[in-house]
Write an enzyme that holds these catalytic residues in place. Sequence first.
Site, PDB file in Angstrom:
ATOM      1  N   ARG A 113     -11.226  -1.028  14.315  1.00  0.00           N
ATOM      2  CA  ARG A 113     -10.618  -0.223  12.997  1.00  0.00           C
ATOM      3  C   ARG A 113     -11.587  -0.691  11.552  1.00  0.00           C
ATOM      4  NH1 ARG A 113      -4.783   0.526  10.453  1.00  0.00           N
ATOM      5  NH2 ARG A 113      -5.237  -1.696   9.828  1.00  0.00           N
ATOM      6  N   LYS A 154       0.899  -1.331   0.048  1.00  0.00           N
ATOM      7  CA  LYS A 154      -0.121   0.061  -0.079  1.00  0.00           C
ATOM      8  C   LYS A 154       0.575   1.391  -0.159  1.00  0.00           C
ATOM      9  CE  LYS A 154      -0.382  -0.441   5.134  1.00  0.00           C
ATOM     10  NZ  LYS A 154      -1.101  -0.974   6.119  1.00  0.00           N
ATOM     11  N   TYR A 183      13.948  30.462   9.751  1.00  0.00           N
ATOM     12  CA  TYR A 183      12.557  31.079  10.162  1.00  0.00           C
ATOM     13  C   TYR A 183      12.619  31.402  11.588  1.00  0.00           C
ATOM     14  CZ  TYR A 183      10.434  30.339   5.525  1.00  0.00           C
ATOM     15  OH  TYR A 183       9.918  30.559   4.197  1.00  0.00           O
ATOM     16  N   MET A 197      10.594  24.262   4.157  1.00  0.00           N
ATOM     17  CA  MET A 197       9.544  23.468   3.033  1.00  0.00           C
ATOM     18  C   MET A 197      10.339  22.696   2.316  1.00  0.00           C
ATOM     19  SD  MET A 197       6.837  24.380   0.175  1.00  0.00           S
ATOM     20  CE  MET A 197       5.648  25.328   1.387  1.00  0.00           C
TER      21      MET A 197
HETATM   22  C1  LIG Z   1      -0.176  -2.035   6.720  1.00  0.00           C
HETATM   23  C2  LIG Z   1      -0.950  -3.215   7.290  1.00  0.00           C
HETATM   24  C3  LIG Z   1      -0.155  -4.412   7.219  1.00  0.00           C
HETATM   25  C4  LIG Z   1       1.214  -4.065   7.172  1.00  0.00           C
HETATM   26  O1  LIG Z   1       1.922  -4.135   8.488  1.00  0.00           O
HETATM   27  P1  LIG Z   1       3.389  -4.149   8.753  1.00  0.00           P
HETATM   28  O2  LIG Z   1       3.525  -3.448  10.368  1.00  0.00           O
HETATM   29  O3  LIG Z   1       3.959  -2.954   8.078  1.00  0.00           O
HETATM   30  O4  LIG Z   1       3.888  -5.132   8.502  1.00  0.00           O
HETATM   31  C5  LIG Z   1      -0.556  -5.703   7.595  1.00  0.00           C
HETATM   32  N1  LIG Z   1      -1.853  -5.852   7.535  1.00  0.00           N
HETATM   33  C6  LIG Z   1      -3.001  -4.404   7.390  1.00  0.00           C
HETATM   34  C7  LIG Z   1      -4.299  -4.772   7.772  1.00  0.00           C
HETATM   35  C8  LIG Z   1      -2.356  -3.199   7.447  1.00  0.00           C
HETATM   36  O5  LIG Z   1      -3.256  -2.242   7.267  1.00  0.00           O
END
Ligand SMILES: *Cc1c(COP(=O)(O)O)cnc(C)c1O
Length: 377
Positions: free
Chosen positions: A150, A51, A272, A320
């Site tokens: 979640r 992802k 800044y 930035m």
């Molecule tokens: C992001 C995610 C993972 C991967 O988790 P890591 O800690 O990066 O290995 C696995 N399962 C779900 C549902 C996730 O959202």
Amino acid sequence: MGSVAVLPEKEVGQPIEGANGYLTVNLSALARNYAKLSTLVAPAQAAAVVKADAYGLGAQRVCSTLYESGCRHFFVAQFDEAVELRPALAADAKVFVLNGLQPGNEEACAQSDIIPVLNSLEQWRRWSATAKRRKCKLQAVLQFDTGMSRLGVPPEERSTLAAELAGQVSVEILFIMSHLASADEFDSDQNNDQLVEMKRISKEFPHLKICFANSGGIFLGKNYHGQVARTGIALYGGSPSIGKPNPMAPVVELDVAVVQTRTVPAGAKVGYSGAHVTNRDTRLATIAAGYADGLPRSLSGRGAVYYEGRRLPIVGRVSMDSITIDITALPEGTLSLGSLVEVVGTHQTLEDLARDAGTIAYEVLTGLGNRYHRQYR
Ligand SMILES: *Cc1c(COP(=O)(O)O)cnc(C)c1O
């Protein structure tokens, strides 16, 4: 799948033209990490979580490397990510959407051979209706909430779902899954609580494979492995467990170019708000990356970069597009326009940088952005 081009390597410290910085992704280290995790979970399979553009490293490059290493399960979070990735992968690779089946995506999902992670009774019903409408069998994963509140089928929907699944033939459930909330904390009670709940669910939905552990979960032991483990951060060299030595090979290096150097007297204001005031003659360098390049503003006056092992503290606010560092520790003339300093590498891990920024390696990695020149080794 496209082959992986190997771009010329740039050494830290060598003056370079053009790029503000180099994000180097070591694909052979990625492959080694995949092999290591695969061995750890065997006979279970290691799936890859890719992802957010494979945690910012480039999903296509990462996926083709992992595919060559034997990986056949790829998880993204959003449907659009799957649409982009699916055509780049071979037909025997499976692409899963963690965030579930959004209303309106059913046909496209079925047509594109994308497998939804079904997170509720309602999602299950829409997917099963899609299969019936298309008069074909569709695949899916069922995610259950085991205590993270979640995503996933909530406890109160389980018995209805189990009843509807019994005897149905329109959807093939590849496995049931859940996600651990505290897997990186070795001694958290929540891990076992979720494991117990997962075992209960697996009795309610018998004869289905289990997909449970993320990176941290793998290191909690065999009980957590099920038949498929979802590996993310550990593949990319991040530490799977807090407070333990990181067993993974580093995959990412970040080197940023110096765009100006100067010497200022004591009492000079830097950056800044004049948030830093020098207390002696000071040599400064400004480097070409800032919070827009994923180096959080919280590194202001806290973090550092490295040059040949020498720590060069960040002085003043992170801007930035640039950061000013104190290079007084280096012999005069060591750094000049175009020199590269190490932000992530041998002397500073992702975790070090994340700690100074008050965040986690995941956030740093996924935030690095696309203004660096990327090179794949
Ligand atoms: C992001 C995610 C993972 C991967 O988790 P890591 O800690 O990066 O290995 C696995 N399962 C779900 C549902 C996730 O959202």
